[in-house]
Design an enzyme around this catalytic site. Structure first.
Site, PDB file in Angstrom:
ATOM      1  N   SER A  63       0.796  -1.238   0.000  1.00 33.56           N
ATOM      2  CA  SER A  63       0.000   0.000   0.000  1.00 33.56           C
ATOM      3  C   SER A  63       0.824   1.281   0.000  1.00 33.56           C
ATOM      4  O   SER A  63       0.258   2.357  -0.170  1.00 33.56           O
ATOM      5  CB  SER A  63      -0.963   0.014   1.181  1.00 33.56           C
ATOM      6  OG  SER A  63      -1.985  -0.911   0.945  1.00 33.56           O
ATOM      7  N   LYS A  66       0.307   3.367  -2.990  1.00 31.90           N
ATOM      8  CA  LYS A  66      -0.881   4.220  -3.166  1.00 31.90           C
ATOM      9  C   LYS A  66      -0.527   5.710  -3.170  1.00 31.90           C
ATOM     10  O   LYS A  66      -1.235   6.524  -3.755  1.00 31.90           O
ATOM     11  CB  LYS A  66      -1.904   3.904  -2.068  1.00 31.90           C
ATOM     12  CG  LYS A  66      -2.464   2.470  -2.158  1.00 31.90           C
ATOM     13  CD  LYS A  66      -3.272   2.120  -0.917  1.00 31.90           C
ATOM     14  CE  LYS A  66      -3.831   0.695  -0.989  1.00 31.90           C
ATOM     15  NZ  LYS A  66      -4.480   0.290   0.281  1.00 31.90           N
ATOM     16  N   TYR A 190      -4.203  -2.691  -9.951  1.00 28.19           N
ATOM     17  CA  TYR A 190      -4.044  -2.506  -8.501  1.00 28.19           C
ATOM     18  C   TYR A 190      -3.117  -3.567  -7.886  1.00 28.19           C
ATOM     19  O   TYR A 190      -2.188  -3.238  -7.134  1.00 28.19           O
ATOM     20  CB  TYR A 190      -5.436  -2.524  -7.833  1.00 28.19           C
ATOM     21  CG  TYR A 190      -5.356  -2.503  -6.333  1.00 28.19           C
ATOM     22  CD1 TYR A 190      -4.981  -1.354  -5.655  1.00 28.19           C
ATOM     23  CD2 TYR A 190      -5.626  -3.652  -5.583  1.00 28.19           C
ATOM     24  CE1 TYR A 190      -4.873  -1.338  -4.274  1.00 28.19           C
ATOM     25  CE2 TYR A 190      -5.527  -3.653  -4.209  1.00 28.19           C
ATOM     26  CZ  TYR A 190      -5.152  -2.501  -3.561  1.00 28.19           C
ATOM     27  OH  TYR A 190      -5.040  -2.490  -2.195  1.00 28.19           O
ATOM     28  N   TYR A 241      -4.657   4.077   8.005  1.00 30.57           N
ATOM     29  CA  TYR A 241      -6.030   3.571   8.182  1.00 30.57           C
ATOM     30  C   TYR A 241      -6.562   3.962   9.561  1.00 30.57           C
ATOM     31  O   TYR A 241      -6.417   5.104   9.984  1.00 30.57           O
ATOM     32  CB  TYR A 241      -6.093   2.038   7.958  1.00 30.57           C
ATOM     33  CG  TYR A 241      -5.250   1.622   6.780  1.00 30.57           C
ATOM     34  CD1 TYR A 241      -5.606   2.020   5.495  1.00 30.57           C
ATOM     35  CD2 TYR A 241      -4.079   0.887   6.941  1.00 30.57           C
ATOM     36  CE1 TYR A 241      -4.833   1.676   4.402  1.00 30.57           C
ATOM     37  CE2 TYR A 241      -3.298   0.530   5.863  1.00 30.57           C
ATOM     38  CZ  TYR A 241      -3.678   0.934   4.598  1.00 30.57           C
ATOM     39  OH  TYR A 241      -2.906   0.602   3.535  1.00 30.57           O
ATOM     40  N   VAL A 259       1.232  -3.681   3.794  1.00 34.16           N
ATOM     41  CA  VAL A 259       1.241  -4.971   4.493  1.00 34.16           C
ATOM     42  C   VAL A 259       2.498  -5.796   4.210  1.00 34.16           C
ATOM     43  O   VAL A 259       2.678  -6.860   4.793  1.00 34.16           O
ATOM     44  CB  VAL A 259      -0.020  -5.837   4.220  1.00 34.16           C
ATOM     45  CG1 VAL A 259      -1.252  -5.229   4.853  1.00 34.16           C
ATOM     46  CG2 VAL A 259      -0.211  -6.121   2.746  1.00 34.16           C
TER      47      VAL A 259
HETATM   48  N1  GLN Z   1      -2.401  -5.383  -1.785  1.00 34.76           N
HETATM   49  C1  GLN Z   1      -2.880  -5.262  -0.423  1.00 34.76           C
HETATM   50  C2  GLN Z   1      -4.368  -5.441  -0.403  1.00 34.76           C
HETATM   51  O1  GLN Z   1      -5.010  -4.941  -1.279  1.00 34.76           O
HETATM   52  C3  GLN Z   1      -2.503  -3.912   0.088  1.00 34.76           C
HETATM   53  C4  GLN Z   1      -2.982  -3.672   1.504  1.00 34.76           C
HETATM   54  C5  GLN Z   1      -2.010  -2.931   2.350  1.00 34.76           C
HETATM   55  O2  GLN Z   1      -0.814  -2.875   2.079  1.00 34.76           O
HETATM   56  N2  GLN Z   1      -2.504  -2.384   3.425  1.00 34.76           N
HETATM   57  O3  GLN Z   1      -4.925  -6.065   0.473  1.00 34.76           O
END
Ligand code: GLN
Length: 306
Positions: A63, A66, A190, A241, A259
């Site tokens: 993430s 993003k 994505y 988050y 993650v």
């Molecule tokens: N690719 C992971 C997902 O979509 C990204 C989530 C994350 O890094 N928080 O679940």
């Protein structure tokens, strides 16, 4: 400021916690990563870099990507993006579905999964997934100044096979006409952007424009100073988050987690800092990585809050 000494101090503070937390096993390819890895890199606005531990080893940025797709999407569609995605913290986990029905398929912000899927969809419009991913990869290589950055196809495939929640989010938003391309294509973009494989050194260098009023260390402009400021604001309020408030309280710098165990932090006017430790806390953010950023902020005195 002696950043080498600060990083040594950070290592002393966190060494007992390395390996803490749980790796992201819902993406099978990430489940096999050694939880004891730990790296950190600080890229300063004068072009310097200071490193610690496994700072040169590539990991799945997940993430953290993003931040960069948001930057590209704002460049592509400008402020019109905000008709399709909000700018408020969600207070819910990264993969939450619950707000979308109340809010008619408009995700709260671009950093929760639903919001990042909309951002990926804006980048895809008018292109094939291969072209969009080529654009994302070229952008990452350009801002990191490193042509060796790649997307890990095994990680992308692994997530594609198990990404049922993300598929649910994308289909649900499609029903509200907030996904404009075929869902499988948008999800393909994505999952592959999340599978960008970068080291702490590459990530810190890539994030530096956000600390440097939108410019690379070379002076080359990536975005306006105003846009860099706003992306930083979103990182602070939404980058972790439902733990964004806690991260602001503990660290006091805009940050984005993934993650894969990576966190990118921005110290405006000073540096971009990347840390990697794969074990995650209950909110899906790097456990030792968060501790390391907290220690770094305390030792350096860097904070956007004075
Ligand atoms: N690719 C992971 C997902 O979509 C990204 C989530 C994350 O890094 N928080 O679940």
């Amino acid at each position: 400021m002696d950043l080498e000494a600060i990083l040594d101090g950070v290592f002393g503070d966190v060494s007992d916690h390395i390996g803490e937390g749980k790796v992201a096993d819902y993406i099978p390819a990430l489940a096999k990563i050694d939880p004891r890895k730990f790296g950190m890199a600080v890229a300063t606005v004068d072009g310097g870099i200071v490193t610690l531990g496994d700072a040169g080893e590539p990991f799945s940025i997940q993430s953290v990507s993003k931040v960069f797709t948001l930057t590209l999407a704002l460049g592509r569609v400008g402020e019109g993006l905000w008709k399709r995605v909000g700018r408020e913290p969600s207070g819910t986990p990264f993969n939450s579905i619950v707000q979308l029905e109340h809010e008619h398929g408009i995700p709260r912000n671009p950093f929760i999964n639903a919001g990042a899927i909309v951002v990926a969809d804006t980048l895809l419009s008018g292109h094939e997934p291969r072209e969009t991913l080529g654009e994302v990869l070229s952008f990452m290589r350009h801002i990191a100044g490193d042509e060796t950055i790649v997307i890990d196809r095994e990680v992308a495939r692994s997530e594609q096979q198990t990404g049922f929640r993300n598929a649910a989010l994308a289909n649900y938003m499609f029903a509200f006409s907030n996904i404009h391309n075929p869902v499988e294509k948008t999800l393909g973009v994505y999952f592959h952007q999340c599978a960008l494989s970068m080291s702490c050194v590459q990530l810190a260098r890539a994030g530096l424009f956000l600390a440097n009023r939108g410019r690379l260390a070379s002076g080359h402009s990536v975005v306006s100073a105003e846009r860099a400021r706003r992306i930083n604001a979103l990182m602070l309020t939404c980058g972790h988050y439902d733990a964004s408030g806690d991260f602001a309280f503990r660290v006091g710098l805009p940050g984005k987690s993934g993650v894969g165990g990576g966190i990118l932090c921005i110290a405006p006017g000073k540096a971009a800092i990347a840390v990697w430790s794969p074990g995650l806390n209950a909110n899906g953010n790097s456990a030792a990585g968060t501790r390391a950023m907290e220690s770094f902020a305390r030792r350096s005195g860097w904070s956007i809050f004075g």
